[in-house]
Design a protein around this motif. Structure first.
Motif, PDB file in Angstrom:
ATOM      1  N   GLY A  92       0.838  -1.209   0.000  1.00 45.50           N
ATOM      2  CA  GLY A  92       0.000   0.000   0.000  1.00 45.50           C
ATOM      3  C   GLY A  92       0.868   1.253   0.000  1.00 45.50           C
ATOM      4  O   GLY A  92       1.842   1.328   0.745  1.00 45.50           O
ATOM      5  N   PHE A  93       0.502   2.198  -0.837  1.00 49.50           N
ATOM      6  CA  PHE A  93       1.268   3.448  -0.932  1.00 49.50           C
ATOM      7  C   PHE A  93       0.570   4.564  -0.172  1.00 49.50           C
ATOM      8  O   PHE A  93      -0.556   4.933  -0.487  1.00 49.50           O
ATOM      9  N   LYS A  94       1.253   5.071   0.846  1.00 54.05           N
ATOM     10  CA  LYS A  94       0.740   6.177   1.657  1.00 54.05           C
ATOM     11  C   LYS A  94       1.495   7.446   1.264  1.00 54.05           C
ATOM     12  O   LYS A  94       2.311   7.424   0.341  1.00 54.05           O
ATOM     13  N   GLN A  95       1.289   8.491   2.047  1.00 51.73           N
ATOM     14  CA  GLN A  95       2.107   9.690   1.843  1.00 51.73           C
ATOM     15  C   GLN A  95       3.568   9.298   1.957  1.00 51.73           C
ATOM     16  O   GLN A  95       3.932   8.577   2.878  1.00 51.73           O
ATOM     17  N   PRO A  96       4.415   9.772   1.047  1.00 51.35           N
ATOM     18  CA  PRO A  96       5.819   9.357   1.080  1.00 51.35           C
ATOM     19  C   PRO A  96       6.493   9.714   2.403  1.00 51.35           C
ATOM     20  O   PRO A  96       6.231  10.781   2.964  1.00 51.35           O
ATOM     21  N   SER A  97       7.303   8.790   2.893  1.00 50.63           N
ATOM     22  CA  SER A  97       8.117   9.065   4.084  1.00 50.63           C
ATOM     23  C   SER A  97       9.191  10.077   3.698  1.00 50.63           C
ATOM     24  O   SER A  97       9.393  10.363   2.510  1.00 50.63           O
ATOM     25  N   TRP A 107      10.993   5.607  -7.310  1.00 47.25           N
ATOM     26  CA  TRP A 107      11.949   4.825  -6.527  1.00 47.25           C
ATOM     27  C   TRP A 107      11.267   3.828  -5.592  1.00 47.25           C
ATOM     28  O   TRP A 107      11.555   2.638  -5.590  1.00 47.25           O
ATOM     29  N   ARG A 108      10.322   4.337  -4.800  1.00 54.23           N
ATOM     30  CA  ARG A 108       9.702   3.444  -3.798  1.00 54.23           C
ATOM     31  C   ARG A 108       8.859   2.345  -4.456  1.00 54.23           C
ATOM     32  O   ARG A 108       8.704   1.253  -3.919  1.00 54.23           O
ATOM     33  N   ALA A 109       8.316   2.670  -5.646  1.00 50.21           N
ATOM     34  CA  ALA A 109       7.521   1.660  -6.347  1.00 50.21           C
ATOM     35  C   ALA A 109       8.436   0.594  -6.948  1.00 50.21           C
ATOM     36  O   ALA A 109       8.141  -0.607  -6.877  1.00 50.21           O
ATOM     37  N   ASN A 123      -1.758  -1.353  -3.820  1.00 47.69           N
ATOM     38  CA  ASN A 123      -2.939  -0.661  -3.319  1.00 47.69           C
ATOM     39  C   ASN A 123      -2.581   0.828  -3.306  1.00 47.69           C
ATOM     40  O   ASN A 123      -1.905   1.298  -2.411  1.00 47.69           O
ATOM     41  N   ARG A 124      -3.008   1.555  -4.353  1.00 48.57           N
ATOM     42  CA  ARG A 124      -2.454   2.854  -4.758  1.00 48.57           C
ATOM     43  C   ARG A 124      -1.044   2.596  -5.289  1.00 48.57           C
ATOM     44  O   ARG A 124      -0.525   1.489  -5.134  1.00 48.57           O
ATOM     45  N   SER A 125      -0.439   3.622  -5.882  1.00 50.32           N
ATOM     46  CA  SER A 125       0.795   3.361  -6.613  1.00 50.32           C
ATOM     47  C   SER A 125       1.502   4.661  -6.946  1.00 50.32           C
ATOM     48  O   SER A 125       1.126   5.726  -6.438  1.00 50.32           O
ATOM     49  N   TYR A 127       0.953   6.181  -9.440  1.00 49.93           N
ATOM     50  CA  TYR A 127      -0.036   7.066 -10.074  1.00 49.93           C
ATOM     51  C   TYR A 127      -0.497   8.180  -9.136  1.00 49.93           C
ATOM     52  O   TYR A 127      -0.970   9.217  -9.596  1.00 49.93           O
ATOM     53  N   GLU A 128      -0.351   7.964  -7.807  1.00 44.33           N
ATOM     54  CA  GLU A 128      -0.692   9.056  -6.880  1.00 44.33           C
ATOM     55  C   GLU A 128       0.108  10.318  -7.219  1.00 44.33           C
ATOM     56  O   GLU A 128      -0.327  11.425  -6.938  1.00 44.33           O
ATOM     57  N   ASP A 129       1.257  10.130  -7.839  1.00 43.77           N
ATOM     58  CA  ASP A 129       2.129  11.270  -8.145  1.00 43.77           C
ATOM     59  C   ASP A 129       1.662  12.093  -9.347  1.00 43.77           C
ATOM     60  O   ASP A 129       2.260  13.130  -9.655  1.00 43.77           O
ATOM     61  N   VAL A 130       0.599  11.623 -10.019  1.00 47.86           N
ATOM     62  CA  VAL A 130      -0.065  12.471 -11.023  1.00 47.86           C
ATOM     63  C   VAL A 130      -1.542  12.663 -10.657  1.00 47.86           C
ATOM     64  O   VAL A 130      -2.315  13.173 -11.450  1.00 47.86           O
ATOM     65  N   LEU A 131      -1.941  12.210  -9.442  1.00 49.31           N
ATOM     66  CA  LEU A 131      -3.345  12.317  -9.015  1.00 49.31           C
ATOM     67  C   LEU A 131      -3.438  13.243  -7.802  1.00 49.31           C
ATOM     68  O   LEU A 131      -3.605  14.454  -7.961  1.00 49.31           O
ATOM     69  N   VAL A 132      -3.241  12.670  -6.590  1.00 51.30           N
ATOM     70  CA  VAL A 132      -3.344  13.505  -5.383  1.00 51.30           C
ATOM     71  C   VAL A 132      -2.347  14.672  -5.440  1.00 51.30           C
ATOM     72  O   VAL A 132      -2.645  15.797  -5.047  1.00 51.30           O
ATOM     73  N   VAL A 133      -1.190  14.382  -5.993  1.00 48.83           N
ATOM     74  CA  VAL A 133      -0.131  15.391  -6.078  1.00 48.83           C
ATOM     75  C   VAL A 133      -0.538  16.556  -6.992  1.00 48.83           C
ATOM     76  O   VAL A 133      -0.254  17.717  -6.718  1.00 48.83           O
TER      77      VAL A 133
HETATM   78  P1  AMP Z   1      -5.297   5.245   2.402  1.00 49.10           P
HETATM   79  O1  AMP Z   1      -5.066   4.542   1.106  1.00 49.10           O
HETATM   80  O2  AMP Z   1      -6.731   5.591   2.637  1.00 49.10           O
HETATM   81  O3  AMP Z   1      -4.646   4.577   3.563  1.00 49.10           O
HETATM   82  O4  AMP Z   1      -4.594   6.676   2.296  1.00 49.10           O
HETATM   83  C1  AMP Z   1      -3.296   6.851   1.849  1.00 49.10           C
HETATM   84  C2  AMP Z   1      -3.155   8.295   1.537  1.00 49.10           C
HETATM   85  O5  AMP Z   1      -1.843   8.547   1.072  1.00 49.10           O
HETATM   86  C3  AMP Z   1      -4.107   8.772   0.459  1.00 49.10           C
HETATM   87  O6  AMP Z   1      -4.758   9.930   0.871  1.00 49.10           O
HETATM   88  C4  AMP Z   1      -3.192   9.033  -0.710  1.00 49.10           C
HETATM   89  O7  AMP Z   1      -3.680  10.032  -1.556  1.00 49.10           O
HETATM   90  C5  AMP Z   1      -1.918   9.418  -0.007  1.00 49.10           C
HETATM   91  N1  AMP Z   1      -0.757   9.268  -0.892  1.00 49.10           N
HETATM   92  C6  AMP Z   1      -0.340   8.168  -1.508  1.00 49.10           C
HETATM   93  N2  AMP Z   1       0.722   8.423  -2.307  1.00 49.10           N
HETATM   94  C7  AMP Z   1       0.968   9.746  -2.181  1.00 49.10           C
HETATM   95  C8  AMP Z   1       1.925  10.623  -2.754  1.00 49.10           C
HETATM   96  N3  AMP Z   1       2.839  10.183  -3.618  1.00 49.10           N
HETATM   97  N4  AMP Z   1       1.881  11.910  -2.385  1.00 49.10           N
HETATM   98  C9  AMP Z   1       0.950  12.352  -1.524  1.00 49.10           C
HETATM   99  N5  AMP Z   1       0.024  11.584  -0.950  1.00 49.10           N
HETATM  100  C10 AMP Z   1       0.018  10.288  -1.265  1.00 49.10           C
END
Ligand code: AMP
Ligand code: MG
Length: 292
Positions: A92-97, A107-109, A123-125, A127-133
């Motif tokens: 699962g990809f969260k906010q980058p550490s 890199w992390r992917a 679970n997320r990927s 692609y968050e770097d062109v979506l939430v970002v």
């Molecule tokens: P969840 O999947 O609900 O546990 O939430 C993970 C959160 O991390 C989501 O809000 C994602 O948008 C956020 N997230 C994942 N990757 C990135 C990223 N590269 N930059 C900023 N937020 C991210």
């Protein structure tokens, strides 16, 4: 119905998400009627994962992307939990550490992509770097807009190295999302899942849709196709994804490796005595039987 054909995104063509019915179930009437088909696909996925592991030359990467509560976790639980954990993983990809943010976005992917013989689910990927970002303007457009090409090159490189890539966007309606949030409110065992940001992100729905449409049009390719899966009905989502995954692995040209020993010789050398009741394995088995 071949759901790969039906739900695939064409390169360069924006899928108009507002025009795609998130409640689509095709000819399938109900969960009960679709269940045997879902079970057959899941069984086939499990058998094919064994073959992929045994073959040891190729790998599968499944990318799950969606807005909150669309069912990424449900897909993993229902469709991938039957695969042998020795050879399957989920990340699962969260906010980058801090460490991750100090590197390039892939890199992390890349550290988590499947090795030969493995199945990995993201679970997320990246692609968050062109979506939430993009939606939250975490980097300027001049940065995120160049990432589509970088992603295409990355996926092409993985593909050339033997990785098959499938990317799923779980498509739900805003009404269905709100109904699912409400169900969480009504179920104390799921209160821990609720966050204020789930609700504030809803306000950004149109911006997310735009970002998803652009990303899918720019990065759907033969080697790494995007599929838009109608997901208001969880069972239909499971049906479509399990069919696409099992059909895809089935066409990867996997085969069991040949035996590395002379099977007839092994049979004669170690098992013949037991069959004839001579000392050896058979003798030991009888002794053990007495003790037991
Ligand atoms: P969840 O999947 O609900 O546990 O939430 C993970 C959160 O991390 C989501 O809000 C994602 O948008 C956020 N997230 C994942 N990757 C990135 C990223 N590269 N930059 C900023 N937020 C991210
Ligand atoms: Mg969340």
């Amino acid at each position: 119905m071949d759901y790969r054909k039906k739900f695939a995104v064409e390169r360069g063509e924006k899928p108009r998400l507002s025009k795609i019915d998130a409640s689509y179930t095709g000819k399938h009437e109900s969960h009960e009627k679709a269940l045997p088909e879902i079970q057959a696909h899941v069984e086939s996925m499990d058998k094919l994962q064994y073959l992929l592991y045994a073959d040891g030359n190729k790998s599968l990467l499944v990318v799950l992307q969606a807005l909150d509560a669309a069912g990424k976790d449900g897909v993993i639980r229902h469709l991938f939990s039957g695969m042998n954990p020795q050879g399957t993983s989920v990340f699962g990809f969260k906010q980058p550490s801090r460490d991750e943010a100090a590197h390039d976005f892939l890199w992390r992917a890349h550290l988590r992509t499947p090795g030969k013989g493995e199945v990995v689910v993201f679970n997320r990927s990246y692609y968050e770097d062109v979506l939430v970002v993009r939606v939250h303007k975490l980097v300027p457009e001049s940065v995120w807009s160049k990432r589509y090409d970088l992603i295409n090159d990355f996926e092409q490189m993985l593909s050339q190295n033997g990785t098959t890539i499938l990317k799923f966007y779980l498509h739900i309606s805003p009404e269905e999302q709100l109904a699912r949030f409400k169900q969480r409110l009504d179920d104390p065992s799921r209160h821990w899942k609720i966050s204020e940001s789930d609700y504030s992100e809803r306000e950004l729905w149109p911006q997310y849709v735009e970002a998803y449409e652009d990303a899918m049009a720019a990065t759907s390719s033969k080697q790494a196709p995007w599929y838009v899966i109608p997901s208001n009905h969880k069972w239909f989502r499971n049906l479509a994804i399990s069919q696409i995954v099992s059909d895809t692995i089935n066409e990867m040209g996997l085969k069991l490796p040949p035996a590395r020993v002379d099977i007839a010789e092994i049979r004669r050398k170690y098992h013949a005595a037991a069959a004839e009741g001579k000392p050896g394995e058979g003798h030991r088995a009888k002794k053990n039987a007495k003790v037991g």
